[in-house]
Design an enzyme around this catalytic site. Structure first.
Site, mmCIF file in Angstrom:
data_model
loop_
_atom_site.group_PDB
_atom_site.id
_atom_site.type_symbol
_atom_site.label_atom_id
_atom_site.label_comp_id
_atom_site.label_asym_id
_atom_site.label_seq_id
_atom_site.Cartn_x
_atom_site.Cartn_y
_atom_site.Cartn_z
ATOM 1 N N LEU A 1 -20.524 3.994 5.957
ATOM 2 C CA LEU A 1 -21.463 4.413 4.926
ATOM 3 C C LEU A 1 -21.017 4.005 3.529
ATOM 4 O O LEU A 1 -21.852 3.827 2.634
ATOM 5 C CB LEU A 1 -21.649 5.933 4.978
ATOM 6 C CG LEU A 1 -22.172 6.480 6.318
ATOM 7 C CD1 LEU A 1 -22.318 7.986 6.258
ATOM 8 C CD2 LEU A 1 -23.502 5.818 6.690
ATOM 9 N N GLN A 2 -19.715 3.857 3.307
ATOM 10 C CA GLN A 2 -19.201 3.480 1.986
ATOM 11 C C GLN A 2 -18.360 2.221 2.126
ATOM 12 O O GLN A 2 -17.413 2.194 2.923
ATOM 13 C CB GLN A 2 -18.352 4.616 1.400
ATOM 14 C CG GLN A 2 -17.838 4.304 -0.006
ATOM 15 C CD GLN A 2 -17.010 5.466 -0.568
ATOM 16 O OE1 GLN A 2 -16.902 6.504 0.049
ATOM 17 N NE2 GLN A 2 -16.439 5.257 -1.738
ATOM 18 N N GLY B 1 -22.178 3.930 11.570
ATOM 19 C CA GLY B 1 -21.779 2.781 10.765
ATOM 20 C C GLY B 1 -20.912 3.197 9.589
ATOM 21 O O GLY B 1 -20.676 4.384 9.354
ATOM 22 N N GLN C 1 0.842 -1.201 0.000
ATOM 23 C CA GLN C 1 0.000 0.000 0.000
ATOM 24 C C GLN C 1 0.876 1.249 0.000
ATOM 25 O O GLN C 1 1.727 1.422 0.873
ATOM 26 C CB GLN C 1 -0.908 -0.020 1.237
ATOM 27 C CG GLN C 1 -1.535 1.316 1.621
ATOM 28 C CD GLN C 1 -2.535 1.834 0.617
ATOM 29 O OE1 GLN C 1 -2.259 2.795 -0.069
ATOM 30 N NE2 GLN C 1 -3.686 1.172 0.524
ATOM 31 N N ASN D 1 -5.421 6.951 -3.840
ATOM 32 C CA ASN D 1 -4.780 7.790 -2.817
ATOM 33 C C ASN D 1 -4.502 9.195 -3.339
ATOM 34 O O ASN D 1 -4.651 10.184 -2.619
ATOM 35 C CB ASN D 1 -3.469 7.147 -2.349
ATOM 36 C CG ASN D 1 -3.713 6.021 -1.354
ATOM 37 O OD1 ASN D 1 -4.635 6.099 -0.549
ATOM 38 N ND2 ASN D 1 -2.910 4.976 -1.420
ATOM 39 N N GLY E 1 -9.749 1.697 0.877
ATOM 40 C CA GLY E 1 -10.520 1.878 2.103
ATOM 41 C C GLY E 1 -9.733 1.568 3.353
ATOM 42 O O GLY E 1 -10.309 1.238 4.399
ATOM 43 N N GLU E 2 -8.402 1.688 3.288
ATOM 44 C CA GLU E 2 -7.544 1.396 4.442
ATOM 45 C C GLU E 2 -7.942 2.226 5.666
ATOM 46 O O GLU E 2 -7.997 1.725 6.785
ATOM 47 C CB GLU E 2 -6.085 1.686 4.068
ATOM 48 C CG GLU E 2 -5.081 1.506 5.200
ATOM 49 C CD GLU E 2 -4.531 0.096 5.271
ATOM 50 O OE1 GLU E 2 -3.880 -0.213 6.284
ATOM 51 O OE2 GLU E 2 -4.760 -0.687 4.342
ATOM 52 N N ARG F 1 -7.188 11.861 -3.074
ATOM 53 C CA ARG F 1 -7.531 12.429 -1.759
ATOM 54 C C ARG F 1 -7.022 13.857 -1.671
ATOM 55 O O ARG F 1 -6.069 14.252 -2.342
ATOM 56 C CB ARG F 1 -6.884 11.616 -0.628
ATOM 57 C CG ARG F 1 -7.348 10.201 -0.544
ATOM 58 C CD ARG F 1 -6.722 9.456 0.633
ATOM 59 N NE ARG F 1 -5.778 10.215 1.401
ATOM 60 C CZ ARG F 1 -4.450 9.981 1.409
ATOM 61 N NH1 ARG F 1 -3.940 9.041 0.638
ATOM 62 N NH2 ARG F 1 -3.654 10.681 2.177
#
Length: 599
Positions: free
Chosen positions: A74-75, A72, A51, A126, A91-92, A129
């Site tokens: 959500l994605q 919770g 990663q 990444n 989703g790390e 972001r």
């Protein structure tokens, strides 16, 4: 080199086309097989060791964990199958926060990826972001560079091509400087500027900082290691000057080929050793040329700078080629004059308030001087001058000149050269001691000049001028001495500051500074400022009605000498009224006479 570059570009395009075709094929295959969201056990999912994202903000992660505990996930995250369960693809951060929140399961989409695609997907995810760490972003973009051209990467990430090129260069920053970028001390633009240099040179720059970030020093080191190629003494398109380096116009160490780092298209060399090598080769070629063509080469060295190391080296190389060395003090030199224009005169006197008429007079005088200088230049050969070349010993740039050796004095012609013109071998031991001491004194002066300039440049790069604090005593002393030394002649010093100086009118610099500091009072500064205020007014055609400085002075003095100023104003007003009355009477008579003539 060009063939290799084309081959690499072609390979990148092929790689990109292959990857694109694979994606299109996979997309077609999966139209009817869209992955479903599954609830996977968290302990069945592991991190991906490859990663690219290495840094996670703990505070932000804890905040996300609180949100997940309340609302919770959500994605869903994206994973791929492994022998022991699943490996995270995207989703790390959500995965880490879910574990902090104490969840045992997490929503996920299971996808099939080949190994070569996983890292690329992670990198692009990444890079999209907003909080990506700059040095990690640079490494990631560097990875993509093996697959795509910079313009393709820019399109994929929605960035400008120049942005991508800067990040590619930032990837070349050594770890010591990366730390400064990561902790926010060093700006990205400054980091990119440092990254332009080879790792070995970066390391030397880093070691000189001794572990402490000093932005102003880094900027000065960059300036001292970069060279404006538009002012180079050699042809930047020459491929043969240094064969391995090739032409500067296509060199990767030319900032113009690294994106907009020093200004749009500005050619700046960042490879000190190569630039100096090309300079030296150009200089050595020049020596051979002037010897072959019988020209006189004149290094721009006077007797006060003859002992400087670089000048000694230049003179030694000339002597090796059998060229006679003359210092500029020994020569009459003519440089080709430039014809002055009104624009050049306006620029020369831009700091003064001259009218267009006055500037025109200056231009007339300059043109007269130009005519004389041009005549001397055109007829130089008829007056004992010969063609020559003036050499700048710092840049090795040259300028055509006419030159004539001055006639020797009686003392020199009889063989009795002055001590400063004699070589060490021609001197007695006592004279050698004198020359050594004089040389050391000159070196100290040069060192002091360089040290002071470095201090001043450093301070100008700081926020000193913008400080809000009141002036310190030392600052007021410095201002006072500056005003005292630069604005007061000897008589004014004795007349207005005799009490302060006392009987010691011949104080040394150190003693004068010490006296100002020891006996300093704010009143001393006030007195100097008031003296300056009375001397900075403009007299002559300028007065308190048409000049800003004079008007402000006139208004300021009203609060101190209102009655005396009023008396002067009244005397002038009375004289003016009488004169205006006489003028009015005369005008009236003339008007009547003009009317009678018309009738």
């Amino acid at each position: 080199m060009e063939a290799q570059t084309k081959q690499r570009a072609a390979q990148k395009r092929n790689n990109g086309q292959v990857v694109a075709k694979k994606r299109q094929t996979k997309s077609a295959e999966k139209v009817e097989d869209v992955p479903q969201i599954q609830m996977l056990k968290i302990n069945s999912i592991t991190h991906d060791s490859t990663q690219p994202r290495k840094t996670f903000d703990e505070q932000s992660l804890n905040h996300l964990a609180q949100c997940i505990a309340e609302h919770g996930v959500l994605q869903p995250i994206t994973v791929r199958k492994s022998d022991d369960g699943y490996i995270i693809v995207m989703g790390e951060r959500r995965f880490r926060a879910s574990r902090l929140a104490g969840l045992t399961t997490i929503p996920a989409m299971v996808r099939d990826y080949v190994d070569t695609e996983v890292l690329e997907v992670q990198i692009i995810e990444n890079l999209q972001r907003k909080d990506v760490e700059p040095t990690e972003e640079a490494e990631a973009i560097q990875f993509l560079l093996d697959r795509y051209e910079p313009n393709e990467i820019a399109k994929r990430l929605g960035r400008s091509e120049n942005y991508i090129r800067q990040r590619i260069k930032l990837a070349g920053l050594i770890e010591g400087f990366r730390v400064f970028v990561r902790n926010g001390e060093m700006t990205i633009s400054l980091g990119v500027a440092v990254a332009l240099f080879e790792p070995g040179e970066q390391q030397m720059m880093l070691e000189s900082l001794e572990g402490e970030y000093q932005g102003h020093r880094i900027k000065r080191m960059i300036e001292s290691r970069t060279y404006d190629l538009t002012k180079a003494c050699f042809d930047v398109t020459d491929k043969t000057l240094v064969t391995k380096a090739g032409a500067c116009t296509v060199c990767p160490f030319n900032a113009a080929n690294q994106g907009n780092l020093f200004g749009e298209g500005k050619m700046v060399c960042t490879r000190t050793s190569c630039f100096e090598n090309k300079k030296t080769k150009t200089f050595m070629q020049l020596l051979k040329t002037v010897k072959k063509e019988g020209l006189k080469l004149v290094p721009n060295i006077n007797r006060y700078r003859a002992d400087e190391e670089r000048n000694q080296w230049v003179m030694a190389q000339m002597e090796k080629q059998g060229l006679k060395v003359h210092l500029t003090n020994e020569l009459d030199i003519l440089k080709e004059p430039l014809e002055p224009t009104l624009e050049s005169i306006r620029e020369e006197y831009s700091h003064f308030e001259y009218t267009e008429e006055e500037l025109g007079e200056f231009l007339t005088e300059a043109l007269e001087s130009f005519t004389d200088e041009k005549e001397a230049w055109d007829n130089a050969l008829d007056h004992g001058f010969e063609e020559g070349i003036l050499l700048d010993t710092v840049t090795y740039s040259t300028q055509p000149i006419f030159v004539k050796v001055r006639e020797e004095t009686n003392e020199e012609s009889s063989g009795a050269k002055s001590l400063e013109k004699r070589k060490m071998a021609e001197c007695t031991p006592e004279e050698q001691i004198i020359k050594i001491n004089a040389r050391e004194l000159r070196k100290k002066q040069i060192e002091n000049n360089n040290q002071f300039k470095e201090v001043v440049d450093m301070i100008r790069d700081t926020d000193y001028i913008d400080r809000k604090k009141p002036l310190s005593t030392d600052e007021m002393v410095a201002i006072s001495i500056s005003l005292f030394e630069n604005n007061l002649g000897w008589h004014d010093q004795k007349e207005h500051f005799g009490d302060f100086l006392g009987d010691d009118s011949q104080l040394s610099r150190e003693e004068l500074v010490a006296k100002f500091k020891t006996d300093f009072k704010k009143e001393t500064l006030y007195k100097l400022l008031r003296f300056l205020l009375t001397r900075q007014v403009h007299l002559g055609e300028s007065n308190h009605t048409n000049d800003l400085t004079n008007r402000s002075f006139y208004v300021a003095m009203q609060s101190f000498y209102k009655d005396k100023i009023s008396a002067i104003e009244e005397s002038y007003a009375e004289s003016r009224q009488k004169r205006e009355a006489r003028i009015k009477e005369r005008v009236t008579v003339l008007e009547q006479r003009a009317k009678s003539i018309e009738d």
